[in-house]
Design a protein around this motif. Structure first.
Motif: not given
Length: 261
Positions: A110-129
């Protein structure tokens, strides 16, 4: 009672809610917003969302991807991330092992999924995730009898250290950033979750996926490929890690079950 089976059923049942929460994390963390206390509102008109507007998958489909009040478009990735989270919950439930392994594997995916979407949308990988991914990766190693914490430490160190060195070398050679620090943190969690031996395959798969996307984008936009073209490499790393985890953990179990039939 078979607690592992109970954990697998539990993971599948909560996966729609997890997908919805991942959407909140992806939407708010890159903006620096609170992910717990802030009420859900429409980004366009500011109207508070009712409970019926927040039912995973169903609300988006019923509202046809629009705000009930102002009819502004809701980004489609909210819908896709909820569906994908359900699929990943089912995949995690297929992993054999114990209760901790099933839950940790689900959290990892699940976290990999969230990180993939975050990077695709924002070009960001949140530290919390990325921090959560690291914890999930170490928990998988601790719960898996075929792995050890030492294996996870080595995988995390190789993944993180290798990308740190690559990031520094690129900056020295090209005089600019080529890899973000978020990618370095991401690799710490991925390395812990899949181990050091799988990292070369991960990099190969992620690089090939990135090249395919870059070539496809260039052919559609008529813009030639350049070293300055920006790509969400963290998304490719995350998606590739999911594939490798599946091949390492679930595919052998499916093969055994088919052989026993």
């Amino acid at each position: 009672m078979d607690w592992t089976l109970f954990a697998a059923i539990f993971v599948v049942l909560i996966s729609p809610a997890i997908g919805s929460f991942l959407g909140v994390l992806v939407d708010r963390l890159p903006r620096g917003e609170d992910v717990v206390r802030k009420p859900s509102t429409c980004r366009n008109c500011g109207t508070g969302l009712a409970v019926t507007d927040l039912v995973p998958v169903a609300s988006y489909a019923i509202l046809r991807g629009q705000c009930r009040t102002c009819h502004s478009e809701i980004p489609a990735w909210h819908f896709y991330i909820e569906i994908a989270a359900i699929g990943l919950g089912v995949i995690a439930a297929l992993a054999t092992g114990n209760v901790v392994a099933v839950v940790a594997s689900a959290a990892f995916l699940w976290l990999l999924l969230g990180l993939a979407v975050a990077d695709a949308v924002w070009y960001r990988l949140p530290d919390l995730m990325t921090a959560g991914l690291l914890v999930a990766g170490f928990t998988i190693a601790w719960a898996d009898p075929q792995r050890t914490i030492i294996n996870a430490v080595i995988g995390s160190a190789v993944g993180c250290g290798g990308f740190w060195a690559l990031r520094g070398a690129y900056r020295q050679i090209r005089g600019r950033e080529g890899l973000g620090l978020g990618d370095v943190k991401l690799m710490a969690g991925i390395g812990a979750g899949i181990g050091p031996m799988a990292l070369p395959a991960l990099l190969l798969l992620a690089s090939l996926a990135g090249l395919v996307l870059a070539a496809t984008r260039a052919s559609h936009t008529k813009i030639p490929l350049k070293g300055t073209n920006k790509l969400p490499f963290g998304a490719f790393l995350s998606l590739s890690a999911m594939v490798i985890w599946f091949v390492m953990t679930v595919l052998p179990n499916i093969s055994i079950m088919l052989a026993l039939r």
